[in-house]
Design a protein around this motif. Structure first.
Motif, PDB file in Angstrom:
ATOM      1  N   MET A  78       1.041  -1.413   0.244  1.00 36.87           N
ATOM      2  CA  MET A  78       0.160  -0.040   0.034  1.00 36.87           C
ATOM      3  C   MET A  78       0.932   1.528   0.223  1.00 36.87           C
ATOM      4  O   MET A  78       0.300   2.619  -0.733  1.00 36.87           O
ATOM      5  CB  MET A  78      -1.082  -0.928   0.966  1.00 36.87           C
ATOM      6  N   ASN A  79       2.094   1.303   0.449  1.00 38.45           N
ATOM      7  CA  ASN A  79       3.090   2.590   0.045  1.00 38.45           C
ATOM      8  C   ASN A  79       3.287   2.897  -1.051  1.00 38.45           C
ATOM      9  O   ASN A  79       3.708   4.173  -1.155  1.00 38.45           O
ATOM     10  CB  ASN A  79       4.160   1.542   1.382  1.00 38.45           C
ATOM     11  N   TYR A  80       2.936   2.185  -1.702  1.00 39.74           N
ATOM     12  CA  TYR A  80       3.380   1.949  -3.633  1.00 39.74           C
ATOM     13  C   TYR A  80       1.763   2.408  -4.161  1.00 39.74           C
ATOM     14  O   TYR A  80       1.956   2.811  -5.104  1.00 39.74           O
ATOM     15  CB  TYR A  80       3.892   0.826  -3.910  1.00 39.74           C
ATOM     16  N   CYS A 133      10.129   5.552  -0.878  1.00 45.46           N
ATOM     17  CA  CYS A 133       9.942   3.786  -0.640  1.00 45.46           C
ATOM     18  C   CYS A 133      11.245   3.060  -0.583  1.00 45.46           C
ATOM     19  O   CYS A 133      11.309   3.927  -2.134  1.00 45.46           O
ATOM     20  CB  CYS A 133       9.104   3.588  -0.948  1.00 45.46           C
ATOM     21  N   ILE A 134      11.645   2.851   0.006  1.00 40.23           N
ATOM     22  CA  ILE A 134      13.181   1.867  -0.287  1.00 40.23           C
ATOM     23  C   ILE A 134      12.838   0.180  -0.273  1.00 40.23           C
ATOM     24  O   ILE A 134      12.969   0.094   1.086  1.00 40.23           O
ATOM     25  CB  ILE A 134      14.152   2.109  -0.376  1.00 40.23           C
ATOM     26  N   THR A 155      15.912  -2.237  -3.439  1.00 43.11           N
ATOM     27  CA  THR A 155      15.188  -1.869  -4.966  1.00 43.11           C
ATOM     28  C   THR A 155      14.105  -0.382  -5.054  1.00 43.11           C
ATOM     29  O   THR A 155      14.081  -0.278  -3.399  1.00 43.11           O
ATOM     30  CB  THR A 155      13.825  -2.232  -5.537  1.00 43.11           C
ATOM     31  N   ALA A 156      14.776   0.382  -5.400  1.00 38.17           N
ATOM     32  CA  ALA A 156      14.216   1.866  -5.061  1.00 38.17           C
ATOM     33  C   ALA A 156      13.160   2.140  -5.868  1.00 38.17           C
ATOM     34  O   ALA A 156      13.086   1.679  -6.845  1.00 38.17           O
ATOM     35  CB  ALA A 156      14.984   3.268  -5.609  1.00 38.17           C
TER      36      ALA A 156
END
Length: 80
Positions: A1-3, A37-38, A77-78
């Motif tokens: 969900m952060n994405y 996010c990372i 992954t960034a």
């Protein structure tokens, strides 16, 4: 969900049934957190466990289908 990706209806029901409010879900969908996010994934053989019907767990060992290439244990992954 952060994405910022919507979850399917079954997952949405699960989230609501387990304490997430509609307002919290909307927060994740509207705040474009992806740019911050990372995601890092570390793999260790000891990460994977089998859970039996009675709730007991045991190490899955090398029987797992997902395994990294020899020598690669970490990926990051960034999300930009």
């Amino acid at each position: 969900m952060n994405y910022g990706r919507r979850v399917d209806s079954e997952m949405y029901d699960y989230l609501l049934d387990n304490g997430m409010t509609r307002e919290e879900y909307r927060f994740f969908m509207s705040h474009r957190l992806k740019r911050w996010c990372i995601m890092g994934n570390d793999y260790y053989v000891t990460n994977e466990h089998l859970v039996s019907a009675d709730g007991n767990t045991r190490a899955a060992g090398r029987s797992s289908a997902m395994r990294p290439s020899p020598g690669s244990t970490t990926t990051a992954t960034a999300c930009r």
